[in-house]
Design an enzyme around this catalytic site. Structure first.
Site, mmCIF file in Angstrom:
data_model
loop_
_atom_site.group_PDB
_atom_site.id
_atom_site.type_symbol
_atom_site.label_atom_id
_atom_site.label_comp_id
_atom_site.label_asym_id
_atom_site.label_seq_id
_atom_site.Cartn_x
_atom_site.Cartn_y
_atom_site.Cartn_z
ATOM 1 N N THR A 22 93.768 -53.660 33.645
ATOM 2 C CA THR A 22 92.367 -55.028 34.068
ATOM 3 C C THR A 22 90.959 -55.487 33.802
ATOM 4 O O THR A 22 90.877 -56.284 33.883
ATOM 5 C CB THR A 22 92.791 -54.797 35.642
ATOM 6 N N ARG A 38 86.049 -48.341 34.410
ATOM 7 C CA ARG A 38 87.132 -49.514 34.231
ATOM 8 C C ARG A 38 88.117 -49.315 33.975
ATOM 9 O O ARG A 38 88.573 -47.964 33.569
ATOM 10 C CB ARG A 38 86.348 -49.954 32.651
ATOM 11 N N ASP A 61 83.150 -39.387 25.845
ATOM 12 C CA ASP A 61 83.637 -38.312 26.061
ATOM 13 C C ASP A 61 82.242 -37.341 24.607
ATOM 14 O O ASP A 61 83.073 -36.245 24.259
ATOM 15 C CB ASP A 61 84.665 -38.702 24.617
ATOM 16 N N ASP A 93 84.175 -43.277 22.384
ATOM 17 C CA ASP A 93 83.788 -43.317 23.905
ATOM 18 C C ASP A 93 82.676 -42.437 23.976
ATOM 19 O O ASP A 93 82.608 -41.503 24.168
ATOM 20 C CB ASP A 93 85.339 -42.700 24.437
#
Length: 206
Positions: free
Chosen positions: A105, A101, A199, A196
Site C-alpha cells: 500500500t 512503509r 540496509d 535502501d
C-alpha cells in the site's frame, strides 16, 4: 519552506553515499559527516538568549540556546542522522519513532514510540529519505498530537512527491535536505536515490 543545503562538502558526501560500491562502514562514516552539515543548517534559526560568563580576565556577555532541542529519528534509518545533531547539541533529548512503509500500500505503519517531552521544544524529525512522504507525515502528526509545535524535517535526499505531500499536510513544517531528486519510480523508490538507506547503514543489504 524547503531548504536544499548548498555546500561542496555535502555534495561530495551525497555522491559517495549514492555510489553503490561504497561499503557500509564508509557509508556510515560519510552519512555522519553529512548529518552534521545538515544539522548545522537546520539549527541556524534556533533562538538564543543572553548568558553572562566569567572569562579568565573579566565578565562578558554570551548566549545560550533558548529552546530545548529534541531529535526524533524515524527508525531505523533515521538513527544514522542523530549523531550529527548531538555533536553540536550534546544535551539534546533523543526520541525514537518506529514506522515502516507497507510495500503493497506504500502507507506508513507504526510499531514503536518512545518520545521525550516535546511541548515548547525545537523538534527535528530525521530520516535519510523523503520518498512518498507517508512515514514523514505520519511521524509529524504523531508528534503534534503529543504537543510539538515547532517541527523541522531533516533528510538526506527528497523526492518532489514527498515534499509536496509534507507541504500539503504540514505546511508549517520546514524541510531541510541535501538533495532534491528527480522522481519516484513505480515502486515508490527515489530516483536516482541511493538505495535502501537502512540496509546500507547497517550492512543488511545482500
Amino acid at each position: 519552506m524547503l531548504t536544499v543545503v548548498d555546500h561542496p562538502l555535502l555534495a561530495r558526501a551525497v555522491t559517495t553515499l549514492r555510489d553503490k560500491t561504497t561499503p557500509h562502514g564508509e557509508f556510515r562514516a560519510v552519512l555522519n559527516d553529512a548529518a552534521a552539515i545538515l544539522a548545522y543548517e537546520a539549527l541556524r534559526t534556533i533562538p538564543t538568549e543572553k548568558q553572562t560568563v566569567q572569562t579568565p580576565l573579566e565578565e562578558t556577555d554570551g548566549v545560550k540556546l533558548a529552546q530545548e532541542v529534541v531529535v526524533v529519528p524515524v527508525l531505523r534509518a533515521g538513527l544514522g542522522l542523530v549523531d550529527g545533531f548531538v555533536r553540536f547539541v550534546p544535551e539534546a533529548r533523543v526520541g525514537h519513532l518506529g514506522m515502516y512503509r507497507d510495500e503493497t500500500t506504500h502507507r506508513p505503519v507504526d510499531y514503536y514510540s518512545n518520545i521525550p517531552p516535546v511541548r515548547g521544544a525545537r523538534v527535528f524529525v530525521v530520516d535519510p529519505m523523503l520518498a512518498t512522504g507517508g512515514s514523514a507525515a505520519g511521524a509529524l502528526s504523531h508528534l503534534k498530537q503529543r504537543g510539538a509545535d515547532h517541527l523541522t524535517f531533516v533528510c538526506l535526499v527528497a523526492a518532489p512527491e514527498g515534499v509536496e505531500r509534507l507541504h500539503e499536510f504540514h505546511p508549517d513544517v520546514d524541510i531541510v535536505t541535501a538533495a532534491l531528486d528527480r522522481e519516484l519510480d513505480d515502486k515508490a523508490y527515489i530516483r536516482p536515490g541511493l538505495g535502501d538507506a537502512g540496509d546500507r547503514i547497517f550492512g543488511t543489504h545482500p
